[in-house]
Motif scaffolding. Sequence first.
Motif, short mmCIF file in Angstrom:
data_model
loop_
_atom_site.label_atom_id
_atom_site.label_comp_id
_atom_site.label_asym_id
_atom_site.label_seq_id
_atom_site.Cartn_x
_atom_site.Cartn_y
_atom_site.Cartn_z
N SER A 48 -21.60 -13.50 -5.10
CA SER A 48 -21.28 -13.25 -6.50
C SER A 48 -22.57 -13.15 -7.31
O SER A 48 -23.65 -13.50 -6.83
CB SER A 48 -20.41 -14.37 -7.06
N GLU B 85 -20.69 -8.23 -8.57
CA GLU B 85 -19.24 -8.19 -8.70
C GLU B 85 -18.85 -6.78 -9.14
O GLU B 85 -19.68 -6.03 -9.64
CB GLU B 85 -18.73 -9.21 -9.73
N ARG C 227 -23.82 -4.13 -10.13
CA ARG C 227 -22.37 -3.96 -10.10
C ARG C 227 -21.96 -3.30 -8.80
O ARG C 227 -22.63 -2.39 -8.30
CB ARG C 227 -21.89 -3.14 -11.29
N ARG D 85 -15.80 -4.57 -4.63
CA ARG D 85 -16.21 -5.73 -3.82
C ARG D 85 -15.29 -5.94 -2.62
O ARG D 85 -15.76 -6.14 -1.50
CB ARG D 85 -16.26 -6.99 -4.67
#
Length: 365
Positions: A237, A218, A191, A222
Amino acid sequence: MKIGFFTDSYFPEIDGVTYTIKLWREELERKGHEVYVVYPDGDYEPGEREIPVRSLPNPFYAGYRIPLTKRPSSLPDLDVVHCHGPAPIGVLGRYYAWKNDLPTIYTHHTPLEEYFHQSVKLESVAGALSKGYVPLENAFLESFDVVTASTERIERSVEHVQLPVGIDMDFFQPTEADWYPDRTVIGYSGRLSMEKNVHEILRAAEERTEYDFVIVGEGPYRDCLERNAPDNVEIRSFLPREELPIFYSSIDIFLTASTADTLGLSTLEANACGTPVAAADVPPFDRTIGADNGERFEYGTLESMVDAIETCLATDRETRAAVERYSVGYTMDHLEQLYHNVPLARDDAHVETESPWRFSEEERS
């Protein structure tokens, strides 16, 4: 045995808790158990023994939802309740167990107080919320027969059993495919949020322009990371899960500066694929990353982080052998033992288990 997993993290959201629940469920059902998953509804079509709870969007943390309520009488008959968080679904599970006098297990996955600083703009308010939250969670955890956590240390005042979430060693292994055959690539997968400190990876990239850096994930940070990334950083991604072993096998080092992991599952998955890890010298990495599978560095010190990268690049290690102890097979054997021992724990107030995951002082150095 009919086992109920109660979780506030589930598909379509992708995180370590979601994949842990998926893996544990598959392994337990392979052993002949029935596992029911109770979770907040969303853009996900439930399958067999998946029970959605009506929920609302979460204004504080995008991607996660706020469950409403569900009548306990609408849930199936269970033999044991296993909660995977202290939020509303976890509370529902605890209440269901209380009404039906069932044994209970709680697995501590995430120090949620770390996320207050990400979701609340005022630092003073976030600090106050964190300070008030931990005693509440401690009280909640104390109501369970058994509490488990991935490492021998958790920032909670309850006794717990060490039970790493486990790696699927058959799935995570070195691959012949190599996405970066002629490049030195430093990688990260996870993350993109405040507590993961991915901005530290950007600092390393600015210092080592001769290497390429690939960040996969993600999250709320970001956009900020993309704006500040130097030219030798690629931000991608989340990969389909079936491509993760290729990614881990293709990179030369897995780099993380996270200070809020409970086990750092992605680091051990990378190790299982033959890739060393450079990690900040903080929990849990001071327990999981040692001389056999990587290097640790002083968090916030660029020179120390770069030295760890260079040492990993210059040293051969049998990283897969170093993490065999974290195979999900061992975890499931111990979890089954806990399920059978929980009724005894209700009488004795604790469960005695010999943990195969403890590091000696020599292994931690």
